[in-house]
Design a protein around this motif. Structure first.
Motif, PDB file in Angstrom:
ATOM      1  N   GLY A  12      -6.243 -40.798  22.817  1.00 11.31           N
ATOM      2  CA  GLY A  12      -5.446 -39.100  23.169  1.00 11.31           C
ATOM      3  C   GLY A  12      -5.632 -38.352  24.305  1.00 11.31           C
ATOM      4  N   GLU A  13      -7.067 -38.492  24.676  1.00 14.53           N
ATOM      5  CA  GLU A  13      -7.427 -37.007  26.238  1.00 14.53           C
ATOM      6  C   GLU A  13      -6.648 -37.727  27.245  1.00 14.53           C
ATOM      7  OE1 GLU A  13      -9.043 -37.969  23.505  1.00 14.53           O
ATOM      8  OE2 GLU A  13     -10.300 -36.522  23.263  1.00 14.53           O
ATOM      9  N   ALA A  14      -6.748 -39.555  27.130  1.00 12.08           N
ATOM     10  CA  ALA A  14      -5.950 -39.444  28.491  1.00 12.08           C
ATOM     11  C   ALA A  14      -5.213 -40.206  28.285  1.00 12.08           C
ATOM     12  CB  ALA A  14      -6.467 -41.749  28.609  1.00 12.08           C
ATOM     13  N   LEU A  15      -4.314 -39.797  26.948  1.00  7.67           N
ATOM     14  CA  LEU A  15      -2.057 -39.704  26.656  1.00  7.67           C
ATOM     15  C   LEU A  15      -2.330 -39.058  27.046  1.00  7.67           C
ATOM     16  CD1 LEU A  15       0.345 -40.959  26.162  1.00  7.67           C
ATOM     17  CD2 LEU A  15      -0.521 -40.334  24.177  1.00  7.67           C
ATOM     18  N   LEU A  16      -2.675 -38.069  26.702  1.00 13.73           N
ATOM     19  CA  LEU A  16      -2.390 -35.804  27.321  1.00 13.73           C
ATOM     20  C   LEU A  16      -2.066 -36.207  28.692  1.00 13.73           C
ATOM     21  CD1 LEU A  16      -1.755 -33.384  26.395  1.00 13.73           C
ATOM     22  CD2 LEU A  16      -3.979 -33.004  26.479  1.00 13.73           C
ATOM     23  N   ARG A  57       2.879 -43.844   9.147  1.00 10.02           N
ATOM     24  CA  ARG A  57       3.678 -44.692   9.309  1.00 10.02           C
ATOM     25  C   ARG A  57       5.843 -44.024   9.471  1.00 10.02           C
ATOM     26  NH1 ARG A  57       2.237 -49.079   5.999  1.00 10.02           N
ATOM     27  NH2 ARG A  57       4.688 -49.386   5.118  1.00 10.02           N
ATOM     28  N   ALA A  58       5.324 -43.411   8.930  1.00 10.82           N
ATOM     29  CA  ALA A  58       7.037 -42.448   9.059  1.00 10.82           C
ATOM     30  C   ALA A  58       7.212 -41.657  10.425  1.00 10.82           C
ATOM     31  CB  ALA A  58       7.579 -41.807   7.810  1.00 10.82           C
ATOM     32  N   VAL A  59       6.315 -41.053  11.060  1.00 11.71           N
ATOM     33  CA  VAL A  59       6.237 -40.284  11.760  1.00 11.71           C
ATOM     34  C   VAL A  59       5.965 -40.471  13.501  1.00 11.71           C
ATOM     35  CG1 VAL A  59       6.073 -37.613  12.888  1.00 11.71           C
ATOM     36  CG2 VAL A  59       7.006 -38.466  10.817  1.00 11.71           C
ATOM     37  N   MET A  60       6.754 -40.595  14.369  1.00 14.14           N
ATOM     38  CA  MET A  60       5.779 -41.340  15.113  1.00 14.14           C
ATOM     39  C   MET A  60       5.552 -40.478  16.347  1.00 14.14           C
ATOM     40  SD  MET A  60       6.538 -44.880  15.387  1.00 14.14           S
ATOM     41  CE  MET A  60       6.029 -44.447  13.521  1.00 14.14           C
ATOM     42  N   PRO A  68       9.396 -50.157  20.020  1.00 12.74           N
ATOM     43  CA  PRO A  68       8.826 -51.277  18.701  1.00 12.74           C
ATOM     44  C   PRO A  68       7.483 -50.691  18.351  1.00 12.74           C
ATOM     45  CG  PRO A  68       8.991 -52.297  20.760  1.00 12.74           C
ATOM     46  CD  PRO A  68       9.899 -51.395  21.293  1.00 12.74           C
ATOM     47  N   VAL A  69       7.416 -50.491  17.589  1.00 10.24           N
ATOM     48  CA  VAL A  69       5.858 -49.667  17.202  1.00 10.24           C
ATOM     49  C   VAL A  69       5.893 -50.682  15.377  1.00 10.24           C
ATOM     50  CG1 VAL A  69       4.731 -47.717  15.702  1.00 10.24           C
ATOM     51  CG2 VAL A  69       6.184 -47.866  18.086  1.00 10.24           C
ATOM     52  N   ARG A  70       5.221 -52.199  15.635  1.00 10.95           N
ATOM     53  CA  ARG A  70       4.740 -52.691  14.400  1.00 10.95           C
ATOM     54  C   ARG A  70       4.216 -51.574  13.722  1.00 10.95           C
ATOM     55  NH1 ARG A  70       2.617 -58.975  15.996  1.00 10.95           N
ATOM     56  NH2 ARG A  70       3.004 -58.419  13.993  1.00 10.95           N
ATOM     57  N   VAL A  71       4.341 -51.588  12.316  1.00  9.16           N
ATOM     58  CA  VAL A  71       3.656 -50.388  11.202  1.00  9.16           C
ATOM     59  C   VAL A  71       3.507 -51.773  10.080  1.00  9.16           C
ATOM     60  CG1 VAL A  71       3.812 -49.184   9.849  1.00  9.16           C
ATOM     61  CG2 VAL A  71       4.490 -48.490  11.910  1.00  9.16           C
ATOM     62  N   PRO A  72       2.074 -51.818  10.466  1.00 13.14           N
ATOM     63  CA  PRO A  72       1.836 -53.164   9.071  1.00 13.14           C
ATOM     64  C   PRO A  72       2.442 -52.674   7.355  1.00 13.14           C
ATOM     65  CG  PRO A  72      -0.051 -52.171   9.561  1.00 13.14           C
ATOM     66  CD  PRO A  72       1.231 -51.333  10.625  1.00 13.14           C
ATOM     67  N   ALA A  73       2.629 -53.475   6.756  1.00 15.04           N
ATOM     68  CA  ALA A  73       3.601 -52.970   5.995  1.00 15.04           C
ATOM     69  C   ALA A  73       2.036 -52.544   5.198  1.00 15.04           C
ATOM     70  CB  ALA A  73       4.257 -54.890   4.774  1.00 15.04           C
ATOM     71  N   ARG A  74       2.412 -52.088   3.967  1.00 13.60           N
ATOM     72  CA  ARG A  74       1.427 -51.002   3.147  1.00 13.60           C
ATOM     73  C   ARG A  74       1.308 -52.153   1.528  1.00 13.60           C
ATOM     74  NH1 ARG A  74       2.399 -45.533   1.491  1.00 13.60           N
ATOM     75  NH2 ARG A  74       1.369 -44.740   3.714  1.00 13.60           N
ATOM     76  N   GLN A  75       0.070 -53.316   1.317  1.00 16.35           N
ATOM     77  CA  GLN A  75       0.127 -53.325   1.276  1.00 16.35           C
ATOM     78  C   GLN A  75      -0.508 -53.096  -1.052  1.00 16.35           C
ATOM     79  OE1 GLN A  75       0.379 -56.766   1.258  1.00 16.35           O
ATOM     80  NE2 GLN A  75       0.631 -56.743   3.450  1.00 16.35           N
ATOM     81  N   PRO A  76       0.227 -52.726  -1.692  1.00 16.19           N
ATOM     82  CA  PRO A  76       0.358 -52.502  -2.493  1.00 16.19           C
ATOM     83  C   PRO A  76      -1.402 -53.024  -3.414  1.00 16.19           C
ATOM     84  CG  PRO A  76       1.361 -54.884  -3.640  1.00 16.19           C
ATOM     85  CD  PRO A  76       1.364 -53.607  -1.887  1.00 16.19           C
ATOM     86  N   VAL A  77      -1.823 -52.331  -4.248  1.00 16.49           N
ATOM     87  CA  VAL A  77      -2.998 -52.035  -4.885  1.00 16.49           C
ATOM     88  C   VAL A  77      -2.525 -52.452  -6.296  1.00 16.49           C
ATOM     89  CG1 VAL A  77      -5.115 -51.200  -5.283  1.00 16.49           C
ATOM     90  CG2 VAL A  77      -4.192 -50.779  -3.209  1.00 16.49           C
ATOM     91  N   ARG A  78      -3.240 -53.694  -6.732  1.00 15.11           N
ATOM     92  CA  ARG A  78      -3.507 -54.308  -7.917  1.00 15.11           C
ATOM     93  C   ARG A  78      -3.994 -52.920  -8.953  1.00 15.11           C
ATOM     94  NH1 ARG A  78      -4.727 -59.906  -8.803  1.00 15.11           N
ATOM     95  NH2 ARG A  78      -2.898 -59.880  -7.340  1.00 15.11           N
ATOM     96  N   ARG A  79      -3.527 -52.599 -10.185  1.00 16.82           N
ATOM     97  CA  ARG A  79      -4.237 -51.495 -11.208  1.00 16.82           C
ATOM     98  C   ARG A  79      -4.795 -52.251 -12.330  1.00 16.82           C
ATOM     99  NH1 ARG A  79       0.604 -47.654 -13.248  1.00 16.82           N
ATOM    100  NH2 ARG A  79      -0.971 -46.982 -13.749  1.00 16.82           N
ATOM    101  N   THR A  80      -6.169 -52.193 -12.227  1.00 17.44           N
ATOM    102  CA  THR A  80      -6.726 -52.941 -13.088  1.00 17.44           C
ATOM    103  C   THR A  80      -6.546 -52.962 -14.763  1.00 17.44           C
ATOM    104  OG1 THR A  80      -8.052 -53.894 -11.341  1.00 17.44           O
ATOM    105  CG2 THR A  80      -8.994 -54.178 -13.435  1.00 17.44           C
ATOM    106  N   TYR A  85       2.134 -46.117  21.109  1.00 18.55           N
ATOM    107  CA  TYR A  85       2.365 -45.813  22.117  1.00 18.55           C
ATOM    108  C   TYR A  85       1.664 -45.484  23.693  1.00 18.55           C
ATOM    109  CZ  TYR A  85       6.460 -44.495  19.654  1.00 18.55           C
ATOM    110  OH  TYR A  85       7.618 -44.223  19.229  1.00 18.55           O
ATOM    111  N   LEU A  86       0.886 -46.086  23.060  1.00 21.72           N
ATOM    112  CA  LEU A  86      -0.267 -45.775  24.223  1.00 21.72           C
ATOM    113  C   LEU A  86      -0.310 -46.711  24.744  1.00 21.72           C
ATOM    114  CD1 LEU A  86      -3.980 -45.468  22.527  1.00 21.72           C
ATOM    115  CD2 LEU A  86      -2.954 -44.099  23.906  1.00 21.72           C
ATOM    116  N   ASP A  87      -0.211 -48.085  24.343  1.00 23.40           N
ATOM    117  CA  ASP A  87       0.708 -48.970  25.747  1.00 23.40           C
ATOM    118  C   ASP A  87       1.867 -48.683  25.678  1.00 23.40           C
ATOM    119  OD1 ASP A  87      -1.681 -50.576  25.457  1.00 23.40           O
ATOM    120  OD2 ASP A  87      -1.300 -51.173  23.652  1.00 23.40           O
ATOM    121  N   ALA A  88       2.992 -47.402  26.065  1.00 24.62           N
ATOM    122  CA  ALA A  88       4.459 -47.649  25.519  1.00 24.62           C
ATOM    123  C   ALA A  88       4.602 -47.184  27.705  1.00 24.62           C
ATOM    124  CB  ALA A  88       4.338 -46.537  25.244  1.00 24.62           C
TER     125      ALA A  88
END
Length: 256
Positions: free
Chosen positions: A27-31, A52-55, A103-115, A69-72
């Protein structure tokens, strides 16, 4: 328009050396990079997020930017500056469009199986189902299906059974049979449902889609069960209700 002084080159922010080797890593270098592009000095902190929603967002003296966005490229970083410091709504809206076009690749949130907590009263049922899974595996699938967790579900009210494949997070595959189904419709119906779910297990382990399409129907017909997603289950009669695990064992034996 002002005339440019001779012998002094004008610096274009898009011509700065912002190659991948010089990409900011925190963050410091990006600033610092954003300040080189004209970010107001009133922003004193840049925090990297994985929202996942706010860039990009800012509040007070803090700027929040998604880590991707570090690589933007420079023009996207410059859009972040204009989004924060733009003097008009049109300028900020245009900057927002450019930011979101990256393009920002946001990994899909994996549902947690309710035991579901196992009930001690279901242990005998589970043991019988495991034994019949082993028998059906030998009889209809050449013993090629993998051993699988089988459980009785008290939550399932409308479904008779369910096969759940291995999750991306590593949770093992399982077959669940509705407790209400067993007690209302009888052991033979429960075994039919088990075999139905084993066809889904066969689909998963052989790389087929887990559905009730042609592959499922063909396999179901081959092993002699109803090739439907939902079977019509007759209303239970007193003589067909399951009373206790001992009766389950007797009924299973009669099914042979």
């Amino acid at each position: 328009m002002k005339r440019r002084r001779a012998g002094r080159a004008r610096t274009d922010p898009f011509q700065l050396n912002f190659g991948l080797d010089n990409a900011p890593r925190n963050g410091e270098a990006l600033l610092e990079r954003l300040r080189e592009l004209g970010l107001s000095t009133r922003i004193t902190t840049c925090r990297l997020t994985e929202n996942r929603a706010v860039m990009v967002s800012y509040s007070g003296r803090t700027l929040r930017v998604h880590r991707a966005y570090l690589d933007a490229p420079a023009e996207v970083l410059h859009a972040i500056v204009r989004f924060v410091s733009g003097r008009s709504r049109a300028e900020r809206t245009a900057a927002q469009r450019r930011i979101l076009s990256y393009p920002v690749r946001v990994p899909a949130r994996q549902p947690v199986r309710r035991t579901e907590r196992a009930s001690p009263e279901d242990e005998a049922l589970v043991r019988e189902l495991i034994a019949w899974h082993r028998e059906y595996n030998h009889r209809y699938f050449g013993s090629r299906l993998k051993p699988i967790t089988i459980r009785i579900s008290a939550r399932m009210r409308t479904r008779l059974g369910q096969y759940t494949a291995v999750s991306p997070s590593g949770e093992p595959a399982e077959i669940a049979i509705s407790r209400a189904h067993v007690h209302r419709h009888g052991w033979s119906e429960a075994l039919h449902t088990l075999l139905h779910e084993m066809v889904h297990q066969w689909q998963a382990e052989h790389g087929h889609e887990i559905d009730h399409g042609p592959t499922f129907r063909a396999k179901a017909i081959e092993i002699g069960i109803a090739p439907h997603a939902r079977r019509e289950v007759r209303a239970p009669t007193r003589s067909r209700r399951i009373v206790n695990p001992h009766e389950l064992l007797l009924r299973a034996a009669r099914q042979g």
